[in-house]
Design a protein around this motif. Structure first.
Motif: not given
Length: 103
Positions: A47-54
Motif C-alpha cells: 500500500v502507498y501513501l503520497e503526500v504533496l506539501v508546500e
C-alpha cells in the motif's frame, strides 16, 4: 491448513480496521496540498501513501511511503483501509526531506 493460515493472517490484519495513521511531516512544512492512499486495487501486497506539501520557502515536495499488507496477499487489502490520517508537523527539526508514517 491454508484456511487456518488465512484466518490467522486476516485476524492480524483486520485489527488495523478503524485505525488512525499518523503522518509526521517535515519541520518546514507550510501546508499539505494533497494526499493519496492506494491499496493497489485490493490484490496487491504493498500500500502507498503520497503526500504533496508546500514548504515554508515556497517550494512543493511530494513524499511517498509504502507498507506491506498481509491482507493484500490474500486479495483483501481494501478491508484494512484506515479510517483517518492525522498529519502532524514535526516540531523537533528531526524530520527533514521525508515523511514518517506510523501505520
Amino acid at each position: 491448513m491454508r484456511k487456518l493460515l488465512l484466518g490467522l493472517f486476516l485476524l492480524g490484519s483486520l485489527t488495523t480496521l478503524a485505525n488512525t495513521v499518523d503522518v509526521i511531516l517535515p519541520y518546514d512544512t507550510a501546508r499539505v496540498i494533497s494526499s493519496d492512499y492506494s491499496t493497489g486495487g485490493g490484490e496487491k501486497t504493498i500500500v502507498y501513501l503520497e503526500v504533496l506539501v508546500e514548504l515554508k520557502d515556497g517550494t512543493y515536495e511530494m513524499y511517498t511511503s509504502s507498507d506491506v499488507s498481509v491482507a493484500g496477499f490474500f486479495g483483501m487489502s481494501r478491508w484494512t483501509i484506515p479510517d483517518r490520517f492525522r498529519y502532524i508537523k514535526d516540531k523537533t527539526g528531526n524530520v527533514r526531506n521525508r515523511i514518517v508514517v506510523k501505520w
